[in-house]
Design a protein around this motif. Structure first.
Motif, short mmCIF file in Angstrom:
data_model
loop_
_atom_site.label_atom_id
_atom_site.label_comp_id
_atom_site.label_asym_id
_atom_site.label_seq_id
_atom_site.Cartn_x
_atom_site.Cartn_y
_atom_site.Cartn_z
N PRO A 42 0.93 -1.75 -0.05
CA PRO A 42 0.16 -0.26 0.30
C PRO A 42 1.04 1.37 0.10
CG PRO A 42 0.09 -0.96 2.72
CD PRO A 42 1.04 -1.74 0.87
N SER A 91 -4.18 6.65 6.32
CA SER A 91 -4.12 6.58 4.78
C SER A 91 -5.78 7.78 5.09
CB SER A 91 -4.34 5.68 3.88
OG SER A 91 -5.00 5.66 2.90
N TYR A 120 -2.19 2.32 -8.48
CA TYR A 120 -3.61 1.95 -7.35
C TYR A 120 -5.06 1.90 -8.39
CZ TYR A 120 0.00 1.65 -4.55
OH TYR A 120 1.12 1.71 -3.18
N LEU A 133 -9.04 2.00 -7.00
CA LEU A 133 -9.82 2.69 -6.16
C LEU A 133 -11.16 2.33 -6.47
CD1 LEU A 133 -11.41 5.47 -3.81
CD2 LEU A 133 -12.26 3.54 -3.82
N ASN A 166 -7.04 -0.52 -3.67
CA ASN A 166 -7.68 0.51 -2.44
C ASN A 166 -9.06 -0.10 -2.38
OD1 ASN A 166 -5.04 1.04 -1.73
ND2 ASN A 166 -5.21 2.87 -2.84
N CYS A 226 -4.65 -4.06 -1.38
CA CYS A 226 -3.99 -3.67 -0.45
C CYS A 226 -4.72 -2.72 0.36
CB CYS A 226 -3.08 -2.94 -1.40
SG CYS A 226 -2.27 -2.77 -3.19
N SER A 227 -5.44 -1.65 0.59
CA SER A 227 -6.69 -2.01 1.78
C SER A 227 -7.41 -1.29 1.75
CB SER A 227 -5.38 -0.56 2.24
OG SER A 227 -6.47 0.62 1.35
#
Length: 335
Positions: free
Chosen positions: A7, A54, A199, A201, A229, A290-291
């Motif tokens: 991340p 974050s 990344y 989302l 994410n 990642c998150s």
């Protein structure tokens, strides 16, 4: 299962100390209902106290209000100890007519009192203006991650304009990472093939109710080193409380979606597991994730999400969901 893609962590931090949750701030932009200023500040402050570093926002969220609130709440925090992501593709303009995609039954998703409205602009110059205006609202000199926001009907312009701008900003070191944020997985797969992104989302498309990203997007991201994410893991509310009136993808859920969510809730109840705990933990098990970004309106919601992320879940719960066809056969599960 840990993600092989790290991340994005604060400048002063390391991947080993990163909190697995990020705070999504669409609710703090008065999504669906107004949020008092003190509640917004308390939610962000509580996230900080719990170790969350974050924070995700966008000009669209409250038509600038989310960015302003986030900036005020983080103003006295050490800048190198947290990451902020925001988005481009919509400029907030006073006097612009209401944007149809932001209305349902004539009502705005974001409850604002001003006369500003979002205007689509994925051009190179529009991206530069958008970032400048976001930094002004945030009261910061930089953001860490910049996403192209919801270019569903604007793919060509997003590639020719916004992507070139973001790539240039990354090359110059103005931002550390770039990506795309969407509520669909198919076009994200196109971006993965056509550009060089850090990344994505992914909102609402890898959850207990929708694993549409599993077959194509998530393997493609692993292959290309693009971290995911995961946002919208509660599918805008139905996986928090699948009762009549619950929302799925920001509008009232269909009868079929309610039945599906209640079936998942029944399995969770049999194992004495809160539905939200399963909804938070399920996406995090995939190695491309990642998150997990979770929105909250209050201090209590932030604390509950943090606690439920580590709530014990027996392996049999996941097997029961799989046997009932509620999660895909190939979906990784925690444990």
């Amino acid at each position: 299962m840990a993600s092989p893609i790290a991340p994005l962590t604060p400048v002063a931090g390391t991947a080993g100390t990163a909190h697995p949750l990020g705070l999504g701030t669409a609710p703090l932009g008065n999504l669906f209902t107004g949020v008092p200023e003190q509640d917004a500040a308390a939610a962000i402050g509580t996230a900080w106290d719990l170790g969350i570093r974050s924070f995700d926002t966008a000009p669209l969220y409250g038509y600038g209000e989310s960015e302003r609130r986030l900036g005020r709440a983080l103003r006295d925090r050490p800048r190198d100890e947290y990451t902020i992501s925001t988005k481009v593709g919509r400029l907030i303009r006073e006097g612009a007519p209401p944007s149809p995609e932001q209305l349902h039954d004539g009502e705005h998703f974001y409850k604002t009192s001003g006369k500003a409205n979002p205007v689509f602009d994925y051009s190179y110059d529009g991206v530069m203006r958008s970032l400048e205006e976001s930094l002004e609202r945030l009261g910061l000199d930089r953001v860490d991650l910049l996403y192209i926001h919801d270019p569903d009907d604007h793919y060509a312009e997003a590639v020719d304009g916004a992507y070139r701008a973001l790539d240039s900003l990354r090359e110059q070191g103005v931002v550390r990472a770039i990506g795309v944020g969407m509520n669909q997985s198919g076009m994200l797969a196109d971006f993965a093939r056509d550009g060089r992104f850090d990344y994505f989302l992914l909102a609402g498309r890898y959850t207990l109710l929708d694993q549409g990203a599993l077959e194509e997007l998530l393997p493609l991201c692993l292959e290309n080193g693009i971290g995911i994410n995961a946002g919208g893991v509660l599918n805008s509310g139905i996986l928090a409380d699948p009762s009549p009136g619950a929302t799925f993808d920001y509008v009232p859920a269909s009868a079929e979606r309610l039945r599906q969510a209640r079936a998942v809730a029944e399995v969770c109840a049999r194992h004495d597991v809160p539905l939200i705990a399963a909804a938070l933990q399920f996406p995090a098990a995939h190695p491309a994730i990642c998150s997990v970004l979770v929105g909250a309106r209050t201090e209590r919601e932030v604390r509950d999400n943090d606690r439920l992320l580590s709530h014990p879940i027996p392996a049999q719960l996941w097997e029961d969901l799989r046997e009932r066809g509620l999660i895909a056969p190939g979906a990784p599960t925690p444990g």
